[in-house]
Design a protein around this motif. Structure first.
Motif, short mmCIF file in Angstrom:
data_model
loop_
_atom_site.label_atom_id
_atom_site.label_comp_id
_atom_site.label_asym_id
_atom_site.label_seq_id
_atom_site.Cartn_x
_atom_site.Cartn_y
_atom_site.Cartn_z
N PHE A 1 0.82 -1.21 0.00
CA PHE A 1 0.00 0.00 0.00
C PHE A 1 0.85 1.27 0.00
N SER A 2 2.00 1.23 0.67
CA SER A 2 2.80 2.45 0.82
C SER A 2 3.45 2.89 -0.48
N SER A 3 3.68 1.95 -1.40
CA SER A 3 4.39 2.29 -2.64
C SER A 3 3.54 2.13 -3.90
N ASP A 4 2.33 1.61 -3.77
CA ASP A 4 1.49 1.37 -4.94
C ASP A 4 0.11 2.01 -4.74
N PRO A 5 -0.05 3.26 -5.14
CA PRO A 5 -1.34 3.94 -4.93
C PRO A 5 -2.48 3.29 -5.72
N ASN A 6 -2.18 2.66 -6.85
CA ASN A 6 -3.24 2.00 -7.61
C ASN A 6 -3.77 0.78 -6.86
N LEU A 7 -2.88 0.05 -6.19
CA LEU A 7 -3.32 -1.08 -5.38
C LEU A 7 -4.15 -0.59 -4.19
N LEU A 8 -3.68 0.46 -3.56
CA LEU A 8 -4.42 1.01 -2.42
C LEU A 8 -5.82 1.44 -2.83
N GLU A 9 -5.94 1.97 -4.03
CA GLU A 9 -7.25 2.43 -4.51
C GLU A 9 -8.26 1.30 -4.56
N GLU A 10 -7.81 0.07 -4.78
CA GLU A 10 -8.71 -1.08 -4.83
C GLU A 10 -9.24 -1.48 -3.46
N TYR A 11 -8.58 -1.03 -2.40
CA TYR A 11 -8.93 -1.44 -1.04
C TYR A 11 -9.45 -0.30 -0.18
N VAL A 12 -9.34 0.93 -0.63
CA VAL A 12 -9.69 2.06 0.21
C VAL A 12 -11.20 2.16 0.36
N ASN A 13 -11.64 2.55 1.56
CA ASN A 13 -13.06 2.76 1.79
C ASN A 13 -13.39 4.25 1.74
N ALA A 14 -14.63 4.58 2.02
CA ALA A 14 -15.09 5.96 1.84
C ALA A 14 -14.39 6.94 2.77
N SER A 15 -13.94 6.48 3.93
CA SER A 15 -13.29 7.37 4.89
C SER A 15 -11.77 7.38 4.75
N GLY A 16 -11.25 6.68 3.73
CA GLY A 16 -9.81 6.66 3.51
C GLY A 16 -9.10 5.50 4.17
N GLY A 17 -9.83 4.65 4.88
CA GLY A 17 -9.24 3.48 5.52
C GLY A 17 -9.22 2.28 4.58
N ILE A 18 -8.97 1.11 5.15
CA ILE A 18 -8.88 -0.12 4.39
C ILE A 18 -10.18 -0.91 4.53
N ARG A 19 -10.66 -1.48 3.42
CA ARG A 19 -11.87 -2.30 3.45
C ARG A 19 -11.57 -3.63 4.15
N THR A 20 -12.02 -3.76 5.38
CA THR A 20 -11.74 -4.95 6.17
C THR A 20 -12.40 -6.18 5.55
#
Length: 538
Positions: free
Chosen positions: A128-147
């Motif tokens: 997540f720290s180096s791949d913003p495109n990967l993070l985009e697939e997991y981010v939720n509406a508040s900016g956290g991670i989709r558990t």
């Protein structure tokens, strides 16, 4: 190998002896909330399991061959049209299986090669720290991670770990028709969130088999926050989960033997004993379920007290006419905390206004058609996908009940009763079963109070011809509100914002309320001990 094993055992002795002493001392210091009335032995066992497993996994990991740690046996992609033909052929072959096939299968048990415990270790990292495109697939509406997505991965990881144990550490492809077996998730005992998820660090998902029975395996999975290179930070365990997996014959669907484990170090011996105890305790808890035996006298007294405090008010309000407005009642809550010192939170009281909500009115549901894109290796709906659906529905229910966003604390139990066929209609029902207050000491030393909510989700497959339903899965989750209700000052007497309080109205709802209460007590013990360990580091 002998020098390495000696060094490993020596490391175990130095590292864990101190850990276990701390665990026992902290567990003995736990004061179980009198409102919960759960046997202290049950809570102590669970808290010791979580902390011991986390420490032991770090030791056993030292023996893992780096060449094999990222190998994950996966289903070879195939077209659904081809899969349908294969299913038809399998059903035809299953009906013509010789009666002596099971007998010949029994002879395979003695010929199965044993596996090292570290052979099944598997990991993958979400960068997540180096791949913003990967993070985009997991981010939720508040900016956290989709558990919920992480839970889906954990179920897949537990399955890959199990196949890796049975097939060997070098196998990367799964072909059920060639293997003659398949592995399914029998249940998830617990998944505990030990620290908050953050999106600014990479996450390592890993796990391994820690115990094997004749045809079953106990698999432990965890999520770690990976420290950035060049810093003094350390990897931290964010989440720890325990899966029960079973192996089945692909032709008969009967039990299929699994490879025994080689136990060669003290750390592995401890993990194996924990897995064995988990299996024994699971059977014992099943026998003590409220669907089998009546509640204890303490639980009956607690249920009656809850009725006098809340249930009677809502019954009188609704008697003889339809409810036109919510029932509101002022109440007082005494914090008899888990491990709190007598001069801090345990003597603080909370005055609050409760909007009483009948349990049946918290029900929400979702109906879905099950598509082949979500199938697993044996052509049924993937269990991790069901976990994500249940989590997201439960999250929605908890958020609506608390009237605000909530933070995940624990998955208290999942039971997989029946497979979900492809093409079926799945009905998911969610109900708030229990709520309470939870105290948390923040990083700045401030003590805050939040609302805790325990939600149940049931998955039913609907027979469209008859309209009947069969339960396939049951899920139990615990969340807490993101918004703090109040800060606890030094005067030990504060007022909270208005909260909603779920109230059981039938005997069945009362039993569900008590079962949820039991699960919350265990989770409270784990969270209290985890908080103590984090505070001791500063």
């Amino acid at each position: 190998m002998r020098p390495f094993q000696f060094r490993h055992v020596s490391l175990y002795s130095r590292y864990t002896a101190r850990r276990f002493t701390t665990i026992r001392a902290a567990s003995n210091a736990l004061q179980i909330d009198q409102r919960l009335q759960v046997p202290s032995a049950t809570v102590n066992e669970e808290t010791q399991d979580v902390t011991a497993i986390d420490s032991l996994l770090n030791i056993v990991k030292l023996r893992v061959n780096p060449r094999f740690e990222s190998i994950m046996p996966m289903r070879i992609p195939s077209l659904w049209a081809e899969a349908r033909l294969a299913i038809a052929h399998e059903e035809e072959a299953r009906s013509s299986v010789a009666t002596n096939f099971h007998t010949s299968l029994e002879s395979l048990t003695d010929n199965l090669p044993p596996r090292n415990m570290h052979d099944s270790y598997t990991q993958f990292i979400l960068h997540f720290s180096s791949d913003p495109n990967l993070l985009e697939e997991y981010v939720n509406a508040s900016g956290g991670i989709r558990t919920g997505k992480l839970m889906e991965h954990l179920d897949s990881l537990a399955g890959s770990i199990s196949y890796k144990h049975v097939l060997g550490p070098t196998k990367s492809e799964l072909k059920v028709e060639e293997m003659g077996l398949y592995i399914v998730t029998a249940g998830v005992e617990r998944i505990d969130m030990l620290r908050p998820l953050t999106s600014d660090r990479d996450l390592r998902l890993s796990g391994q088999v820690i115990y094997t029975g004749r045809s079953s395996m106990e698999v432990v999975v965890r999520i770690e926050s990976v420290a950035s290179r060049g810093t003094q930070e350390k990897d931290e365990t964010i989440l720890l989960g325990r899966f029960s997996m079973v192996c089945r014959n692909a032709r008969t669907n009967q039990a299929y033997p699994v490879n025994p484990l080689i136990i060669s170090t003290e750390a592995e011996k401890s993990l194996f004993s924990i897995g064995q105890e988990l299996k024994r305790r699971r059977a014992s808890l099943a026998q003590r379920s409220l669907s089998r035996v009546p509640p204890s006298s303490q639980e009956a007294a607690a249920l009656h007290q809850n009725y006098l405090e809340f249930g009677e008010s809502i019954s009188q309000h609704n008697y003889g006419h339809q409810q036109a407005s919510p029932t509101v009642k002022t109440a007082h809550y005494d914090f008899i905390g888990l491990g709190d010192s007598q001069d801090s939170l345990s003597s603080a009281g909370l005055d609050y206004t409760a909007e009483l909500v009948p349990m049946g009115e918290t029900r929400i549901e979702r109906c879905m058609l099950m598509f082949p894109q979500e199938r697993n290796v044996h052509q049924k709906i993937f269990g991790g996908y069901l976990m994500r659906l249940a989590y997201e529905l439960g999250f929605s229910n908890a958020s609506m009940f608390c009237r605000g966003r909530v933070r995940f604390l624990a998955l208290d139990e999942i039971s997989f009763k029946l497979p979900v066929p492809i093409g079926s209609i799945l009905r998911l029902n969610s109900v708030v079963l229990y709520d309470d207050f939870i105290k948390q000491r923040e990083g700045n030393g401030e003590d805050n109070v939040y609302q805790l909510v325990h939600v149940g989700v049931r998955a039913n497959v609907v027979d469209i011809k008859t309209g009947t339903e069969k339960t396939t899965n049951e899920f139990r989750f615990t969340w807490r509100s993101e918004e703090k209700l109040t800060r606890v000052p030094g005067d030990h007497h504060v007022e909270a914002k208005k909260v909603r309080k779920v109230v059981p109205k039938t005997y069945r709802e009362a039993m569900l309320w008590l079962e949820a209460r039991r699960a919350v007590a265990v989770g409270d013990g784990i969270r209290a001990l985890t908080t103590k360990r984090q505070q001791s580091r500063f």
